[in-house]
Design an enzyme around this catalytic site. Structure first.
Site, PDB file in Angstrom:
ATOM      1  NE  ARG A  56      36.943  39.082  36.039  1.00 23.49           N
ATOM      2  CZ  ARG A  56      38.019  38.716  35.346  1.00 23.49           C
ATOM      3  NH1 ARG A  56      37.904  37.982  34.259  1.00 23.49           N
ATOM      4  NH2 ARG A  56      39.218  39.078  35.752  1.00 23.49           N
ATOM      5  CB  SER A  86      37.208  40.899  44.538  1.00 25.48           C
ATOM      6  OG  SER A  86      36.482  40.522  43.411  1.00 25.48           O
ATOM      7  CE  LYS A 139      40.874  39.291  39.112  1.00 27.31           C
ATOM      8  NZ  LYS A 139      41.927  40.046  39.731  1.00 27.31           N
TER       9      LYS A 139
HETATM   10  N1  3NM Z   1      38.551  36.590  40.257  1.00 21.33           N
HETATM   11  P1  3NM Z   1      38.371  30.183  37.069  1.00 21.33           P
HETATM   12  S1  3NM Z   1      39.997  34.531  40.423  1.00 21.33           S
HETATM   13  C1  3NM Z   1      37.481  36.413  38.035  1.00 21.33           C
HETATM   14  O1  3NM Z   1      40.690  35.909  43.002  1.00 21.33           O
HETATM   15  C2  3NM Z   1      38.361  35.906  39.096  1.00 21.33           C
HETATM   16  O2  3NM Z   1      39.229  37.486  42.803  1.00 21.33           O
HETATM   17  C3  3NM Z   1      39.402  35.976  41.069  1.00 21.33           C
HETATM   18  O3  3NM Z   1      38.195  31.757  37.002  1.00 21.33           O
HETATM   19  C4  3NM Z   1      39.815  36.501  42.375  1.00 21.33           C
HETATM   20  O4  3NM Z   1      37.109  29.631  37.622  1.00 21.33           O
HETATM   21  C5  3NM Z   1      39.092  34.728  39.016  1.00 21.33           C
HETATM   22  O5  3NM Z   1      38.551  29.803  35.632  1.00 21.33           O
HETATM   23  C6  3NM Z   1      39.092  33.758  37.885  1.00 21.33           C
HETATM   24  O6  3NM Z   1      39.587  29.896  37.885  1.00 21.33           O
HETATM   25  C7  3NM Z   1      38.191  32.587  38.114  1.00 21.33           C
END
Ligand code: 3NM
Length: 215
Positions: free
Chosen positions: A39, A110, A139
């Site tokens: 990503r 997603s 994000k």
């Molecule tokens: N997508 P971390 S939250 C890439 O809600 C991503 O769809 C999300 O990173 C969504 O594990 C997210 O550091 C970030 O919180 C996840």
């Protein structure tokens, strides 16, 4: 099969890493990740040839260890590399169209609610990424956290859909996430920001596997 692969899904791009992304992936693989998503997003993200080169190297590592390599939101890159699949968000290329372009490679979408899960399934998604479950720092445009209750809600209505939960998941919360009905956890910072990546990944793997066995 899909549900097993989703158990510990590592998501990463160069922006998420404080050291060489290849070294980070190597350690995460040694720790036991079961799936990987490239990503390459956010401020300072690589583009063009640089992005391609990094993807190619990361893919090689995954191939050597039989770990599915999924490309986030870049069907052309996934097809050029012959990657294992593509993951798209609600604002990316439409899932139906991606499915038509990638054939039987994995398609992940997603989602944030049950309606989006149903749409993803009708676009023949192999799994859904549900999030953010908790607040996330990784994000910038993440929606409001939906909490564990959203996992339970979706699982109650769609008994068989492979769900990987994402957003703010740590060693402290991984067990609850699986108990709520997710088939796996997807993480960036729990691995990228760990001081000892191999050990922390191994611990996450153990927590998830233990919770799945009991479920
Ligand atoms: N997508 P971390 S939250 C890439 O809600 C991503 O769809 C999300 O990173 C969504 O594990 C997210 O550091 C970030 O919180 C996840």
């Amino acid at each position: 099969m899909m549900k097993q692969k989703l158990s510990l899904y590592f998501v990463m791009g160069s922006v998420d890493c404080t050291k060489d992304p290849l070294a980070v992936l190597d350690e995460a693989i040694e720790g036991g990740i079961t799936m990987f998503q490239f990503r390459e997003k956010g401020k300072g993200a690589l583009t063009g040839v640089e992005k391609y080169r990094l993807a190619e190297k990361l893919f090689e590592r995954c191939l050597a260890h039989n770990i599915p390599f999924i490309v986030n939101d870049d069907v052309d890159l996934a097809l050029a590399l012959q990657a294992d699949g593509v993951h798209v968000g609600q604002e990316d290329e439409a899932a139906e169209r991606v499915r038509d372009r990638i054939g039987d490679r994995y398609l992940g979408v997603s989602v944030h609610n049950l309606n989006e899960v149903k749409q993803a399934l009708s676009a023949r998604a192999d799994y859904v990424g549900l999030g953010p479950i908790f607040p996330t720092v990784s994000k910038k445009d993440a929606k409001q956290a939906c909490g564990l209750a959203m996992i339970e809600h979706i699982r109650a209505h769609e008994k068989h859909v492979p769900i990987v939960a994402i957003g703010g998941i740590t060693q402290q919360t991984a067990k609850q996430v699986i108990e709520a009905g997710a088939d796996g956890i997807a993480v960036i910072s729990a691995i990228c920001r760990a001081e000892q990546i191999r050990e922390q990944t191994k611990r996450l793997y153990e927590i998830v596997m233990c919770a799945k066995q009991k479920g």
